[in-house]
Scaffold this motif. Structure first.
Motif, PDB file in Angstrom:
ATOM      1  N   GLU A 222       0.824  -1.204   0.000  1.00  0.00           N
ATOM      2  CA  GLU A 222       0.000   0.000   0.000  1.00  0.00           C
ATOM      3  C   GLU A 222       0.863   1.262   0.000  1.00  0.00           C
ATOM      4  O   GLU A 222       0.547   2.241  -0.692  1.00  0.00           O
ATOM      5  CB  GLU A 222      -0.962  -0.035   1.188  1.00  0.00           C
ATOM      6  N   ARG A 226       1.055   4.084  -3.093  1.00  0.00           N
ATOM      7  CA  ARG A 226       0.864   5.515  -2.852  1.00  0.00           C
ATOM      8  C   ARG A 226       2.082   6.319  -3.289  1.00  0.00           C
ATOM      9  O   ARG A 226       1.951   7.394  -3.906  1.00  0.00           O
ATOM     10  CB  ARG A 226       0.570   5.763  -1.366  1.00  0.00           C
ATOM     11  N   LYS A 231      -3.941   5.887  -5.993  1.00  0.00           N
ATOM     12  CA  LYS A 231      -4.940   5.853  -4.935  1.00  0.00           C
ATOM     13  C   LYS A 231      -5.587   4.473  -4.955  1.00  0.00           C
ATOM     14  O   LYS A 231      -6.041   4.006  -6.000  1.00  0.00           O
ATOM     15  CB  LYS A 231      -6.001   6.929  -5.169  1.00  0.00           C
ATOM     16  N   LEU A 233      -8.424   1.898  -4.510  1.00  0.00           N
ATOM     17  CA  LEU A 233      -9.883   1.915  -4.538  1.00  0.00           C
ATOM     18  C   LEU A 233     -10.493   0.674  -3.892  1.00  0.00           C
ATOM     19  O   LEU A 233     -11.558   0.752  -3.282  1.00  0.00           O
ATOM     20  CB  LEU A 233     -10.387   2.023  -5.981  1.00  0.00           C
ATOM     21  N   CYS A 243      -6.564   0.253  -8.354  1.00  0.00           N
ATOM     22  CA  CYS A 243      -6.072   1.605  -8.082  1.00  0.00           C
ATOM     23  C   CYS A 243      -6.419   2.547  -9.232  1.00  0.00           C
ATOM     24  O   CYS A 243      -6.752   2.115 -10.330  1.00  0.00           O
ATOM     25  CB  CYS A 243      -4.548   1.599  -7.913  1.00  0.00           C
ATOM     26  N   ALA A 246      -3.666   9.038  -8.478  1.00  0.00           N
ATOM     27  CA  ALA A 246      -4.082  10.006  -7.469  1.00  0.00           C
ATOM     28  C   ALA A 246      -3.887  11.417  -7.992  1.00  0.00           C
ATOM     29  O   ALA A 246      -2.993  11.675  -8.800  1.00  0.00           O
ATOM     30  CB  ALA A 246      -3.280   9.811  -6.188  1.00  0.00           C
ATOM     31  N   GLU A 247      -4.741  12.323  -7.528  1.00  0.00           N
ATOM     32  CA  GLU A 247      -4.532  13.728  -7.855  1.00  0.00           C
ATOM     33  C   GLU A 247      -3.285  14.211  -7.140  1.00  0.00           C
ATOM     34  O   GLU A 247      -3.110  13.995  -5.942  1.00  0.00           O
ATOM     35  CB  GLU A 247      -5.753  14.557  -7.431  1.00  0.00           C
TER      36      GLU A 247
END
Length: 258
Positions: A222, A226, A231, A233, A243, A246-247
């Motif tokens: 994890e 990241r 991100k 899900l 996944c 991610a912003e």
């Protein structure tokens, strides 16, 4: 070729008319169910693999994937590539093993998917030289076979537009540390607790396979996802993640991003 092939058995007695061709192309790691009823690895030690893994992942993807461009990394004999093509996606499957690619190209003709699936001999690190990006990237059962896994994740992040499906062999345990920031030198013992992100290094071989390099725990997977810009899900199964990119946070005021 991976040593794991040596553990597989030849097609069983329930095979159909294509059994002789399947036998000549063996051994198989993917148990494909061919249109004539033949199975390529009906006696697989993991069961109907990877069909049971697909059943865990399939609900997390659209039933109609028309217009989606998919990259299947470590495609093996093409099971996932074929399933996604049946949903309407255009798929590129890559693998470094010519044995697997020969099986995949042969099976593609049996499934009549020549216009929907392409296969290419290529490793994950070479993605940096590819200009194309993909709506969906599959990175299943490859991570722990890589000498430089985070480099691979960085390359994959640059190619993923909508979704990443990730799966890895994992260490036992489900614990994840909640406090991993700001540790001081004198707190180094905190990094030894079971829930701290960690990976076991395999110097020689694991499960008889010399291509195994790293086995992460859940916390490490994890954290790595990241760190690579994803991100999480969903976690459909142990070591398996859905996944999305991610912003990215904007750089601090007065600083420009590189």
């Amino acid at each position: 070729m991976s040593n794991r092939l040596a553990t597989l058995q030849s097609p069983g007695s329930a095979a159909g008319p294509l059994a002789d061709q399947v036998q000549r192309l063996g051994p198989w790691f993917h148990n494909l169910h061919l249109p004539d009823g033949t199975q390529t690895a009906p006696d697989h030690p993991l069961g109907d693999f990877p069909s049971f893994k697909w059943q865990q992942l399939a609900p997390h993807l659209p039933a109609d994937m028309t217009g989606w461009r998919v990259l299947d990394i470590g495609c093996n004999a093409g099971f996932y590539s074929f399933e996604l093509a049946r949903r309407g996606a255009d798929v590129l499957g890559i693998d470094e093993d010519p044995h697997y690619l020969k099986q995949a190209r042969w099976a593609r003709r049996r499934f009549d998917l020549d216009g929907r699936v392409q296969f290419k001999r290529m490793g994950v690190y070479k993605l940096a030289k590819m200009q194309e990006t993909f709506d969906l990237v599959l990175f299943l059962g490859v991570f722990y076979h890589l000498r430089y896994p985070l480099l691979a994740l960085d390359r994959i992040a640059n190619k993923t537009r909508r979704r990443l499906l990730f799966q890895s062999l994992t260490l036992p345990g489900d614990a994840v540390a909640t406090d991993v920031r700001g540790k001081a030198y004198l707190e180094i013992d905190d990094l030894t607790v079971p829930e701290w992100p960690r990976m076991a290094f395999v110097e020689h071989d694991f499960a008889g396979d010399t291509s195994n390099w790293w086995i992460p725990n859940k916390a490490a997977i994890e954290a790595l996802l990241r760190t690579a810009g994803f991100k999480i899900l969903a976690r459909p199964a142990e070591g398996t993640y859905v996944c999305e990119p991610a912003e990215q946070d904007p750089p601090p005021s007065g600083k420009r991003s590189g």
